[in-house]
Structure formats: C-alpha cells, structure tokens
Scaffold this motif. Structure first.
Motif, short mmCIF file in Angstrom:
data_model
loop_
_atom_site.label_atom_id
_atom_site.label_comp_id
_atom_site.label_asym_id
_atom_site.label_seq_id
_atom_site.Cartn_x
_atom_site.Cartn_y
_atom_site.Cartn_z
N GLU A 58 0.65 -1.08 -0.03
CA GLU A 58 0.06 0.07 -0.06
C GLU A 58 0.92 1.30 0.02
OE1 GLU A 58 -3.13 1.72 0.19
OE2 GLU A 58 -2.27 3.16 1.09
N THR A 59 0.73 2.10 -1.14
CA THR A 59 1.44 3.50 -1.10
C THR A 59 0.67 4.40 -1.68
OG1 THR A 59 2.20 2.97 -3.44
CG2 THR A 59 3.80 2.13 -1.26
N SER A 60 -0.59 4.50 -1.25
CA SER A 60 -1.32 5.41 -1.83
C SER A 60 -1.22 6.82 -1.34
CB SER A 60 -3.06 5.32 -1.87
OG SER A 60 -3.26 5.18 -0.64
N CYS A 61 -0.89 7.22 -0.08
CA CYS A 61 -0.63 8.33 0.30
C CYS A 61 0.38 8.61 1.24
CB CYS A 61 -1.94 9.03 0.87
SG CYS A 61 -2.16 10.59 1.31
N ASP A 62 0.29 8.79 2.43
CA ASP A 62 1.54 9.22 3.22
C ASP A 62 2.41 7.82 3.66
OD1 ASP A 62 0.84 11.60 2.95
OD2 ASP A 62 0.20 11.84 5.08
N PRO A 109 -7.85 4.95 -5.29
CA PRO A 109 -7.35 6.40 -5.55
C PRO A 109 -6.41 6.97 -4.92
CG PRO A 109 -9.48 6.53 -4.29
CD PRO A 109 -9.04 4.96 -4.65
N GLY A 110 -5.63 7.90 -5.17
CA GLY A 110 -4.42 8.27 -4.35
C GLY A 110 -3.49 9.09 -5.11
N LEU A 111 -2.37 9.60 -4.49
CA LEU A 111 -1.51 10.38 -5.34
C LEU A 111 -0.74 9.65 -6.53
CD1 LEU A 111 0.02 13.17 -5.21
CD2 LEU A 111 1.62 12.19 -3.51
N SER A 138 -8.75 -10.87 -12.89
CA SER A 138 -7.57 -11.41 -12.49
C SER A 138 -7.11 -12.71 -12.89
CB SER A 138 -7.28 -11.16 -10.94
OG SER A 138 -8.43 -11.90 -10.17
N PRO A 139 -6.01 -12.74 -13.02
CA PRO A 139 -4.75 -11.78 -12.93
C PRO A 139 -4.59 -10.89 -13.64
CG PRO A 139 -3.93 -13.88 -13.41
CD PRO A 139 -5.32 -14.09 -13.23
N GLU A 140 -4.03 -9.76 -13.53
CA GLU A 140 -3.83 -8.65 -14.43
C GLU A 140 -2.78 -8.76 -15.30
OE1 GLU A 140 -5.72 -5.06 -13.24
OE2 GLU A 140 -6.02 -5.65 -10.93
N ASP A 141 -2.81 -7.91 -16.52
CA ASP A 141 -1.64 -7.97 -17.54
C ASP A 141 -0.84 -6.62 -16.80
OD1 ASP A 141 -1.98 -5.72 -19.24
OD2 ASP A 141 -3.93 -6.78 -19.53
N LEU A 142 0.37 -6.85 -17.28
CA LEU A 142 1.44 -5.77 -16.80
C LEU A 142 1.15 -4.42 -17.41
CD1 LEU A 142 4.72 -7.92 -17.20
CD2 LEU A 142 3.50 -7.29 -15.22
N SER A 143 0.22 -4.12 -18.30
CA SER A 143 -0.31 -2.84 -18.71
C SER A 143 -1.29 -2.12 -17.96
CB SER A 143 -0.75 -2.90 -20.29
OG SER A 143 -2.00 -3.64 -20.25
N ALA A 144 -1.73 -2.69 -16.92
CA ALA A 144 -2.66 -1.96 -16.10
C ALA A 144 -1.89 -0.99 -15.29
CB ALA A 144 -3.13 -3.03 -15.06
N ASP A 145 -2.79 0.23 -15.07
CA ASP A 145 -2.30 1.42 -14.68
C ASP A 145 -3.31 1.87 -13.24
OD1 ASP A 145 -0.75 3.53 -14.40
OD2 ASP A 145 -1.64 4.54 -16.39
N VAL A 146 -2.32 2.82 -12.58
CA VAL A 146 -3.09 3.31 -11.28
C VAL A 146 -3.98 4.55 -11.63
CG1 VAL A 146 -0.92 2.92 -9.96
CG2 VAL A 146 -1.37 5.24 -10.89
N TYR A 147 -4.98 5.07 -10.71
CA TYR A 147 -5.94 5.83 -10.84
C TYR A 147 -5.84 7.12 -9.69
CZ TYR A 147 -8.87 2.71 -8.47
OH TYR A 147 -9.66 1.59 -7.77
N SER A 148 -6.15 8.21 -9.89
CA SER A 148 -5.96 9.36 -9.12
C SER A 148 -7.29 9.18 -8.27
CB SER A 148 -5.58 10.36 -9.69
OG SER A 148 -5.97 11.61 -8.66
N ARG A 149 -8.41 9.35 -9.16
CA ARG A 149 -9.73 9.40 -8.61
C ARG A 149 -10.83 8.30 -9.23
NH1 ARG A 149 -10.83 12.15 -4.93
NH2 ARG A 149 -12.72 13.13 -5.84
N ALA A 150 -11.72 7.73 -8.30
CA ALA A 150 -12.94 6.91 -8.68
C ALA A 150 -14.07 7.67 -9.05
CB ALA A 150 -12.99 5.90 -7.66
N ALA A 151 -14.40 7.29 -10.21
CA ALA A 151 -15.66 7.83 -10.70
C ALA A 151 -17.00 7.11 -10.14
CB ALA A 151 -15.74 8.08 -12.14
N ARG A 152 -18.18 7.94 -10.02
CA ARG A 152 -19.35 6.82 -9.62
C ARG A 152 -19.65 6.11 -10.81
NH1 ARG A 152 -20.29 12.06 -7.08
NH2 ARG A 152 -21.09 12.96 -9.12
N GLY A 153 -20.40 4.96 -10.39
CA GLY A 153 -21.07 3.97 -11.32
C GLY A 153 -20.34 3.34 -12.38
N ASN A 164 -5.24 15.67 -7.19
CA ASN A 164 -6.19 15.03 -7.47
C ASN A 164 -6.37 15.22 -9.11
OD1 ASN A 164 -7.19 13.87 -5.05
ND2 ASN A 164 -8.68 15.38 -5.05
N GLU A 165 -6.41 14.25 -10.09
CA GLU A 165 -6.46 14.27 -11.24
C GLU A 165 -7.63 13.89 -11.91
OE1 GLU A 165 -1.66 12.79 -11.41
OE2 GLU A 165 -2.91 12.39 -13.17
N TYR A 166 -8.19 14.68 -12.94
CA TYR A 166 -9.48 14.60 -13.44
C TYR A 166 -9.14 14.73 -14.89
CZ TYR A 166 -11.26 15.91 -8.88
OH TYR A 166 -11.04 15.98 -7.65
#
Lengths: 335, 164
Positions: free
Chosen positions: A7-11, A82-84, A320-335, B71-73
C-alpha cells in the motif's frame, strides 16, 4: 494462499503478508520501520515519492516478520487507486515486477474497498451483504457490499472528508495540525447544543456528505466572537463533533435500511473516534443491527487490508490476474 | 502585458461555483492558477465550478485534495487539483511530483499557493479570496497572461465586479 500486500496511496509505505484473506502473518507500516529497521532510514511523515526509499525495506521487514521468504509468496496485491499518482506508481510497479520475476499472479486493489474489507480480520465478521461507512482524512463514503468483489458506493463526500474537517477545525481553534484527536478530547468537556452548527444532511434519502459548510460555520463563529471564543473551545468542539457524528450515523443507518442489511461496518482512520463508535453502536442496537469495526491498528492505512481483499479478487474476481499494462488511478468515478 | 486585476463579489456558494465555471470555460490551453484564502473561504467550491467549466464529468466528485495532495481528473484539458496545505518545504514539492506537473500538461489549480517558494511562484492567473460575511466572498483576480476570449468582460457582465 499467502499474499504479499503493498500500500502506497498516500503518506504510508506499508507491506503485509496475509494467508487466505483472513490471517495476518505480518503487517508493517513505514513509520514503524524507521524505528526498527537498521538501514531503513528515516521515513518522513509525508512520504509520497519517499516511498521509493522505503519500499524494499518495508517489504523485507514484512517477510521477515512473517518468517517467510520471497519464493514462498503465492501472489501479490497492491493498491491501484485512488491516491497520489506518483506514490501509487511506486507500490504498483513494485508489485508488478515482484510478480513478473517470480511468475506469480498479482492484482490491483481499490484502496477504499480494501478499507471496507478491514472488518474481516476480526473473530466476528459481518454476514454478506452489509452496509459500510468509510471515514478517514481523505475519504467519507457509504458502501453496499454484496460480496467482496462487488461493492456499490452509495454516496460520498462532495467536498471535505470528515477527518479533514476535524483536523482543519482543530487548526482554526489553534490546537495544531493535525488535531482531530484533540477535538475529540476537548469535546468530552464541552456541551453540544450550547452553540449551534448546521447538520449537512443534504438529500436525506441519498448518501452524499458535505462537511465544508460546517467547517466554514466554525470559522465564522471564531471570526465573529474574537472576545470569548477561547473559553468556548470545548463547547465548539463538542457541537462540531456532534454535527459530524449525527450525519454519519443517520446516513449509515439509512443505508442499512434501504439495502435491507442486518450487519453494518465502520472503517477508516476516523473509525478510531470513540464517540462515533459509541453513537453508532447505540443506533445499531436500537435498530436491531450488528456493528462491526476493525481493530484500531487496521483503521488507518495498512497493507493487510490490500492483501486480504486481493485474495478474494484473485480467487473469485473475473478480472484477475491482471496484465502488466494495468495502470493506477487518481480518482474513482461514480457508477 | 501589464498585470490586470479585477475584484468580484459573490453572495453565495452557488454564485462562487458559477464564477469558477465561467473561469473554467474560458481556459483553452494549459494554464496554472494559484488560489489563496483562509480555511473555509470557498477555494474548493470555486474549483468545483472550474472543473465543470473544463468539462470534468459529473460522475467525478471534485473534493478537497488536502490529504491526497494532487487529484487528477479527465476534462477538456487534463485537470490537476493541488493542495499545498500539508506541504512544509520545497523538497516535499519534488516528492509529490510538482515538477512533473509544471511541464504544462493541463490546467493546474493550486490551493494554498502562497506556500510555494518564491522561485516557483509563477502563475498565469491568481485569485485571493476574502470572507466578507457568512456567505459573501470577495475574489481578487490577477491575470499575468491575457486570458483567452473575453473572460474579463464576461466576468464584469455576469458578476458584481469592480475594476482596479
């Protein structure tokens, strides 16, 4: 199945080894490493890219505490968001490389859903489905958990997280930052209702939160009472805390009612707030519901929850398992 | 150009949000915007409006980045909402990836911009916000680069404004 969680999403830089999604063999959070690890160095409170300096030491320590070697890991799970983004990439790419080098499966885990899962390490665990309230410094949201791989976010804060409001009000009152805990302590000596702050229920039938108006109301009170607000600080703290807790309790109870859940959960850093636990336990009892909370050390950010949920995603998930091209995301959208 | 400035008074958080939307709509290329003002003055509300003006989809709640830092959008331009409240030194700015953002990849809005060291304090636009009442706010905009379109005229026509 033994899973290495990261886990390294924030501090915090955190790593853990969890067996079969429920037995924590080790759980290390960076701040502990600074003390215990001879060459881990000092890990600053605001870690972010400092995760790079800490991650290897933290993972080594998690393995050592579990009494296991790297080749005894069956899979890896890491926070995907989500995170930095800069911080997430460190743990996520470490996990990819670790899994690739050992040809074992890996998966990305949603940080918020992992918090929701954190009640599954106790002796008593909720039955599925359950309704959960996640409250922390960065997040405030309500979930309907059908099963570990299928969680629906019913609502979230539209501005500030509840924990952030606690910390910022502490700052306004000159109690330092972060001072959320100080607010809770002072509130014990104050009387809620002596001063009145608004309760932001928003749409009472829905699950959105807003704490920024409350924060502003406290600031305006301070500005308009420069002479005597100092002596009223315990009352301000008590009323502020009551305003936050009433809304949180109301929305979680409403979520349980709407989804027909008999079990409810309170998770995240603010789940350590004693008053919130008490009020929620009281409301649950009155409604004939059972409340579940994680142990205090699992309320804050940790990697055990990532490994725990990762186990279910790898076992039952469809992606899963995921492939190596998967990426991180900053924010999660609704729905 | 010489720096242009304009003062705008809003009477509610809805009006502050509309102000943000008008500024966001006017952004046609990567830009950096600094925001300063006390806790609870409406920085995040203004940014929520600005994000809608940049066509950030409604399904993203635009929330305070105090804990998450950046936060990135997705939007008409990539949108980065930065909060320096927890930042205590220049080295931490590098740690959170500020130097990557400065490369002009999209629109960057920085709350608590006054915490940037002077050599990094370079914006296309800055706004300082004062709390003048429970719900009333005064924005002071400074344009260091001419805004695209007729933003200044539009602001004057649609809000309670005085030029300085």
């Amino acid at each position: 199945m033994k899973i290495l969680g990261i886990e390294t999403s924030c501090d915090e830089t955190a790593a853990a080894v969890v067996e079969d999604g429920s037995r924590i063999l080790s759980s290390v959070v960076a701040s502990q490493v600074a003390v215990h690890h001879p060459y881990g160095g000092v890990v600053p409170e605001l870690a972010s890219r400092k995760h790079i300096e800490a991650i290897v030491a933290v993972v080594e320590e998690a393995l050592e505490k579990a009494g296991l070697r790297t080749d005894q890991m069956d899979a890896v799970a890491a926070t995907r968001g989500p995170g930095l983004v800069g911080a997430l990439l460190v743990g996520f790419n470490f996990a990819k490389a670790f899994a690739y080098a050992r040809a074992i499966p890996w998966t990305g885990v949603d940080h918020l859903e992992a918090h929701i899962y954190s009640v599954f390490f106790g002796d008593e665990v909720p039955g599925l489905p359950y309704a959960a309230l996640l409250v922390s410094g960065g997040h405030t949201s309500i979930y309907h958990v059908k099963n570990h791989c299928e969680m629906t976010r019913l609502g979230e804060t539209l501005d500030d997280a509840a924990g952030e409001a606690f910390d910022k009000v502490a700052k306004m009152l000159g109690l330092g930052y972060p001072g959320g805990n100080v607010i809770s302590e002072l509130a014990e000596r104050g009387r809620p209702g002596k001063i009145q702050f608004p309760r932001a229920y928003m749409d009472k039938a829905a699950f959105a939160f807003s704490f920024s108006g409350l924060k502003t109301a406290v600031n305006r009170f301070i500005q308009t009472h420069p002479e005597n607000y100092h002596e009223l600080i315990p009352d301000i703290a008590a009323e502020f805390q009551a305003a936050v807790i009433e809304v949180l309790v109301y929305k979680l109870m409403r979520a349980a009612e709407k989804t027909g859940c008999r079990d409810i959960a309170l998770v995240g850093g603010v789940a350590a707030n004693r008053k919130l636990r008490e009020e929620l336990a009281k409301a649950a009892k009155d409604a004939g519901l059972t409340l579940f909370t994680p142990s205090i050390d699992l309320c804050g950010d940790n990697a055990a929850m990532i490994a725990g949920l990762g186990y279910h995603l790898l076992k039952d998930g469809d992606k899963s398992p995921e492939d190596l091209s998967a990426d991180v995301y900053s924010r999660a959208a609704r729905g | 150009m010489t720096t242009q400035s304009i003062r705008i008074h809003t009477a509610s958080s809805d009006e502050t949000r509309r102000l943000g939307t008008m500024v966001g709509r006017a952004l046609a290329e990567p830009a950096s915007i600094g925001l300063t003002g006390d806790l609870g003055c409406g920085k995040t509300v203004f940014v929520q409006g600005l994000a809608r003006g940049l066509a950030v989809p409604d399904r993203y709640a635009v929330t305070s980045p105090t804990y998450t830092l950046i936060n990135e959008y997705p939007g008409r331009l990539p949108f980065f909402h930065v909060d320096l409240y927890r930042i205590t030194g220049a080295d931490e700015l590098t740690d959170i990836g500020m130097d990557d953002l400065a490369a002009g990849r999209g629109v960057i809005v920085i709350e608590w911009a006054e915490r940037l060291p002077p050599e990094l304090l370079s914006f296309d636009m800055a706004a300082s916000i004062d709390m003048t009442g429970d719900f009333t706010r005064t924005f002071r905009f400074f344009f260091y680069r001419r805004p695209s379109g007729n933003l200044i005229r539009d602001l004057k026509n649609n809000f309670n404004a005085d030029e300085e």
